[in-house]
Design a protein around this motif. Structure first.
Motif, PDB file in Angstrom:
ATOM      1  N   HIS A 171      -5.917 232.064  97.665  1.00 27.01           N
ATOM      2  CA  HIS A 171      -5.618 230.692  97.263  1.00 27.01           C
ATOM      3  C   HIS A 171      -6.838 229.985  96.663  1.00 27.01           C
ATOM      4  O   HIS A 171      -6.779 228.778  96.392  1.00 27.01           O
ATOM      5  N   GLY A 172      -7.930 230.713  96.470  1.00 26.32           N
ATOM      6  CA  GLY A 172      -9.115 230.124  95.871  1.00 26.32           C
ATOM      7  C   GLY A 172      -9.954 229.311  96.836  1.00 26.32           C
ATOM      8  O   GLY A 172     -10.790 228.502  96.402  1.00 26.32           O
ATOM      9  N   ILE A 173      -9.757 229.505  98.133  1.00 27.88           N
ATOM     10  CA  ILE A 173     -10.499 228.744  99.145  1.00 27.88           C
ATOM     11  C   ILE A 173     -11.406 229.696  99.925  1.00 27.88           C
ATOM     12  O   ILE A 173     -10.945 230.728 100.435  1.00 27.88           O
ATOM     13  N   ARG A 174     -12.678 229.352  99.999  1.00 34.77           N
ATOM     14  CA  ARG A 174     -13.650 230.165 100.737  1.00 34.77           C
ATOM     15  C   ARG A 174     -13.938 229.518 102.095  1.00 34.77           C
ATOM     16  O   ARG A 174     -14.091 228.300 102.185  1.00 34.77           O
ATOM     17  N   ILE A 175     -14.015 230.345 103.126  1.00 37.08           N
ATOM     18  CA  ILE A 175     -14.373 229.865 104.460  1.00 37.08           C
ATOM     19  C   ILE A 175     -15.447 230.782 105.029  1.00 37.08           C
ATOM     20  O   ILE A 175     -15.280 232.009 105.058  1.00 37.08           O
ATOM     21  N   ASN A 176     -16.542 230.194 105.444  1.00 36.92           N
ATOM     22  CA  ASN A 176     -17.631 230.923 106.083  1.00 36.92           C
ATOM     23  C   ASN A 176     -18.044 230.207 107.362  1.00 36.92           C
ATOM     24  O   ASN A 176     -17.706 229.037 107.572  1.00 36.92           O
ATOM     25  N   ALA A 177     -18.780 230.905 108.193  1.00 40.05           N
ATOM     26  CA  ALA A 177     -19.362 230.303 109.391  1.00 40.05           C
ATOM     27  C   ALA A 177     -20.867 230.433 109.322  1.00 40.05           C
ATOM     28  O   ALA A 177     -21.402 231.318 108.647  1.00 40.05           O
ATOM     29  N   ILE A 178     -21.544 229.545 110.003  1.00 40.57           N
ATOM     30  CA  ILE A 178     -22.993 229.657 110.151  1.00 40.57           C
ATOM     31  C   ILE A 178     -23.302 229.722 111.637  1.00 40.57           C
ATOM     32  O   ILE A 178     -22.686 229.019 112.447  1.00 40.57           O
ATOM     33  N   ALA A 179     -24.220 230.609 111.995  1.00 42.39           N
ATOM     34  CA  ALA A 179     -24.581 230.809 113.398  1.00 42.39           C
ATOM     35  C   ALA A 179     -26.043 230.416 113.583  1.00 42.39           C
ATOM     36  O   ALA A 179     -26.948 231.251 113.466  1.00 42.39           O
ATOM     37  N   PRO A 180     -26.299 229.138 113.869  1.00 47.34           N
ATOM     38  CA  PRO A 180     -27.689 228.714 114.082  1.00 47.34           C
ATOM     39  C   PRO A 180     -28.240 229.246 115.396  1.00 47.34           C
ATOM     40  O   PRO A 180     -27.505 229.459 116.364  1.00 47.34           O
ATOM     41  N   GLY A 181     -29.543 229.420 115.414  1.00 51.88           N
ATOM     42  CA  GLY A 181     -30.250 229.601 116.671  1.00 51.88           C
ATOM     43  C   GLY A 181     -30.612 228.222 117.206  1.00 51.88           C
ATOM     44  O   GLY A 181     -29.844 227.271 117.072  1.00 51.88           O
ATOM     45  N   GLY A 182     -31.787 228.082 117.746  1.00 54.82           N
ATOM     46  CA  GLY A 182     -32.206 226.787 118.251  1.00 54.82           C
ATOM     47  C   GLY A 182     -32.443 225.790 117.125  1.00 54.82           C
ATOM     48  O   GLY A 182     -33.133 226.099 116.153  1.00 54.82           O
ATOM     49  N   VAL A 183     -31.847 224.628 117.252  1.00 55.09           N
ATOM     50  CA  VAL A 183     -32.021 223.545 116.284  1.00 55.09           C
ATOM     51  C   VAL A 183     -32.363 222.283 117.066  1.00 55.09           C
ATOM     52  O   VAL A 183     -31.771 222.014 118.120  1.00 55.09           O
ATOM     53  N   ASP A 184     -33.288 221.514 116.563  1.00 52.06           N
ATOM     54  CA  ASP A 184     -33.717 220.293 117.247  1.00 52.06           C
ATOM     55  C   ASP A 184     -32.678 219.201 117.019  1.00 52.06           C
ATOM     56  O   ASP A 184     -32.783 218.400 116.091  1.00 52.06           O
TER      57      ASP A 184
END
Length: 253
Positions: A171-184
């Protein structure tokens, strides 16, 4: 197609937008020409404190409340991007974790992500275009004792993003995830051990001490994560969908 960070003429929705990664993402998109932002958080004062030049619609609400999303869905005409970011933390080993605490973190982190993602997809499908980033966590990839509820919820949202990507690529839609480590971010301030360290050493020193455990030697800033998210939302990542981008300063090495 020009592969740039130009978001002019586009709209985006961000949950957990009053602080941390959500607020930094709002500022990043504003700096890169976004025309309109829908900002969602339970912290109305935090939303009001954001100084943005684009058109902004601010809504205070619980992301785990389906009625809230039903109402918002009627207000939004169309959507180009979404950052599914709202989340809370919980601590305690599985054997001692109260079920109410387990359910609370699942309500916000998983049910809230599902409802946000569903609304965003419904607003993108008619135009057959769009991109979404879901905030997961490195603790959803690497088992970390004492945060079973949080880590499990983040593992689930990462997989939710990948399933959504498989369903919607055509359908032309992109979905991704981000997996941060420690963030302030302020999420640390809810932890009893961190509050104790802050009282004893000061917040900056407490955050700095935790960041030394990573090869990079410090926690990331919300602005650094916002840059990663902005890339995944942008046309520069046109061929990227269904990925979980680890941004952890080398913590999982």
């Amino acid at each position: 197609m020009a592969y740039t960070f130009d978001f002019s003429g586009r709209s985006a929705l961000i949950t957990g937008a009053a602080s941390g990664i959500g607020a930094a993402s709002a500022r990043w998109l504003d700096d890169n020409g976004i025309e309109k932002l829908w900002l969602i958080d339970r912290n109305g004062e935090g939303l009001d404190a954001l100084d943005l030049s684009c058109a902004v619609e601010k809504r205070c609400g619980d992301v785990a409340d389906e009625t809230f999303w039903s109402g918002l869905e009627e207000e939004i005409d169309a959507l180009d991007h979404a950052v599914v970011n709202a989340g809370i933390a919980t601590g305690g080993e599985i054997a001692t974790l109260a079920f109410d605490d387990w359910r609370k973190v699942m309500d916000v982190n998983l049910d809230g992500a599902f409802l946000t993602l569903r609304t965003a997809l419904r607003k993108m499908l008619p135009a057959a275009r769009g991109s979404i980033v879901v905030t997961a966590s490195v603790t959803g990839l690497k088992p970390v004792p004492g945060i079973g509820g949080y880590g499990t919820s983040k593992a689930a949202v990462a997989h939710l993003a990948r399933i959504a990507a498989a369903e919607n690529a055509r359908h032309g839609i992109r979905i991704n995830a981000i997996a941060p480590g420690g963030v302030d971010t302020a999420i640390w301030d809810s932890g009893e051990d961190f509050r104790a360290a802050t009282r004893k050493y000061g917040r900056e020193a407490a955050i700095g001490a935790m960041g030394k455990d990573t090869p990079r030697g410090r926690f990331a800033t919300p602005e650094e994560l916002a840059g990663d998210i902005g890339f995944l939302l942008s046309d520069m990542a046109a061929n990227v969908t269904g990925t979980v981008l680890t941004s952890d300063g080398g913590y999982t090495l």
